[in-house]
Design an enzyme around this catalytic site. Structure first.
Site, PDB file in Angstrom:
ATOM      1  CB  SER A   6      -0.909   0.008   1.225  1.00 48.67           C
ATOM      2  OG  SER A   6      -1.634   1.207   1.229  1.00 48.67           O
ATOM      3  CG  HIS A  31      -4.199  -0.985  -1.796  1.00 46.47           C
ATOM      4  ND1 HIS A  31      -5.372  -1.554  -2.235  1.00 46.47           N
ATOM      5  CD2 HIS A  31      -4.541  -0.176  -0.755  1.00 46.47           C
ATOM      6  CE1 HIS A  31      -6.386  -1.115  -1.481  1.00 46.47           C
ATOM      7  NE2 HIS A  31      -5.900  -0.261  -0.588  1.00 46.47           N
ATOM      8  CG  ASP A  33      -5.091   3.138   0.872  1.00 48.90           C
ATOM      9  OD1 ASP A  33      -6.110   2.465   0.654  1.00 48.90           O
ATOM     10  OD2 ASP A  33      -4.063   2.682   1.412  1.00 48.90           O
ATOM     11  CG  HIS A  64      -9.387   1.422  -0.897  1.00 47.30           C
ATOM     12  ND1 HIS A  64      -8.873   1.125   0.344  1.00 47.30           N
ATOM     13  CD2 HIS A  64     -10.729   1.521  -0.736  1.00 47.30           C
ATOM     14  CE1 HIS A  64      -9.866   1.040   1.222  1.00 47.30           C
ATOM     15  NE2 HIS A  64     -10.997   1.300   0.590  1.00 47.30           N
ATOM     16  CG  MET A  66     -11.114   4.585   1.810  1.00 48.39           C
ATOM     17  SD  MET A  66      -9.607   4.401   2.757  1.00 48.39           S
ATOM     18  CE  MET A  66      -8.416   4.434   1.436  1.00 48.39           C
ATOM     19  CG  MET A 135     -12.092  -1.336   4.599  1.00 49.82           C
ATOM     20  SD  MET A 135     -10.487  -0.975   3.857  1.00 49.82           S
ATOM     21  CE  MET A 135      -9.541  -0.313   5.230  1.00 49.82           C
TER      22      MET A 135
HETATM   23  C1  DX5 Z   1      -6.384   2.285   5.516  1.00 48.07           C
HETATM   24  C2  DX5 Z   1      -5.964   1.981   4.086  1.00 48.07           C
HETATM   25  C3  DX5 Z   1      -4.934   0.936   3.965  1.00 48.07           C
HETATM   26  C4  DX5 Z   1      -3.613   1.282   4.592  1.00 48.07           C
HETATM   27  C5  DX5 Z   1      -3.105   0.041   5.248  1.00 48.07           C
HETATM   28  O1  DX5 Z   1      -7.288   3.336   5.494  1.00 48.07           O
HETATM   29  O2  DX5 Z   1      -7.092   1.598   3.303  1.00 48.07           O
HETATM   30  O3  DX5 Z   1      -4.722   0.525   2.625  1.00 48.07           O
HETATM   31  O4  DX5 Z   1      -2.657   1.757   3.684  1.00 48.07           O
HETATM   32  O5  DX5 Z   1      -1.962   0.358   5.935  1.00 48.07           O
HETATM   33  P1  DX5 Z   1      -1.260  -0.637   6.969  1.00 48.07           P
HETATM   34  O6  DX5 Z   1      -0.875  -1.849   6.213  1.00 48.07           O
HETATM   35  O7  DX5 Z   1      -0.106   0.172   7.455  1.00 48.07           O
HETATM   36  O8  DX5 Z   1      -2.283  -0.925   8.048  1.00 48.07           O
HETATM   37 ZN    ZN Z   2      -6.793   0.635   1.130  1.00 48.92          ZN
END
Ligand code: DX5
Ligand code: ZN
Length: 227
Positions: A6, A31, A33, A64, A66, A135
């Protein structure tokens, strides 16, 4: 099995180098975010950054969203180089038109669900998606603790996938490290998003390989084959 570092956990002062590091790591997806400061209490980056790093790695871009208004962002992210666009089931009535819109743009379609939302909410969409993102933390920030109460949801969507002979990926995101990846693999996850746990490693290639081996060892389908 898909391993997806990510980008949220990368060093943003060196975006290009970080994307190249993922490209060389043997990971399957990158990935990305996208946070709008409204759907989640944080802001990350937008299509301009995705476009800038697109030439740095020949890898599948998993975007992704959000975001409260993904409809205004789908085309810009496709133009920036997204391969899959994931929207949230919490958007309610907007979900069906958004899934169709993503499909009409010729991209893979993903649906995400937050920890407090009942898993039954995703049921009507299962035959319309390529990826279901469960999630495993409340979205908004990297580096949070994995929420173990999400494991039964993963198990349930794996069961539905078997029963209905569907093929969507079951992706987990948030607090994924070598240990929690194993727990998720055991209940049916096949796609592992990991930010902090992979980007914090000096040798990402070795870390991706290790995560792959751990997942393989805990995947019941692969264990059956070994018998
Ligand atoms: C959280 C994101 C994740 C995040 C995960 O809001 O959707 O993709 O990057 O990060 P780690 O692996 O550090 O929990
Ligand atoms: Zn994510």
């Amino acid at each position: 099995m898909i391993i997806a570092p990510s980008f949220l956990a990368s060093d943003f002062s060196r975006c290009g180098d970080e994307a190249r590091r993922v490209g060389r790591s043997g990971a399957d997806w990158l990935h990305l975010d996208i946070m709008d400061g409204h759907f989640v209490p944080n802001i990350s980056f937008g299509p301009a950054v995705v476009k800038a790093i697109r030439p740095c790695a020949k890898i599948f871009f998993d975007v992704h969203l959000m975001c409260s208004k993904p409809e205004i962002l789908l085309e810009p992210f496709v133009a920036a180089g997204a391969d899959q666009l994931i929207i949230h089931v919490e958007l309610g009535d907007q979900v069906t038109p958004l899934l169709w819109k993503i499909k009409s743009l010729g991209k893979k379609v993903g649906l995400a669900i937050n920890p407090p939302t009942a898993i039954s909410e995703v049921q009507p969409y299962l035959d319309k998606i390529d990826t279901l993102l469960v999630m495993t933390v409340n979205p908004g920030f990297g580096g949070q603790q994995f929420i173990y109460e999400t494991l039964p949801k993963i198990q349930q969507v794996a069961e539905w996938r078997r029963e209905r002979k569907l093929r969507y990926h079951i992706e987990v995101d948030g607090g994924i490290n070598f240990q929690t990846a194993a727990e998720c693999a055991r209940v049916g996850a096949d796609t592992f998003v990991a930010g902090t746990s992979l980007f914090s490693q000096r040798n990402m290639k070795a870390a991706v390989k290790k995560m792959r081996e751990i997942v393989k060892a805990h995947d019941p389908a692969l264990a059956d084959l070994a018998v």
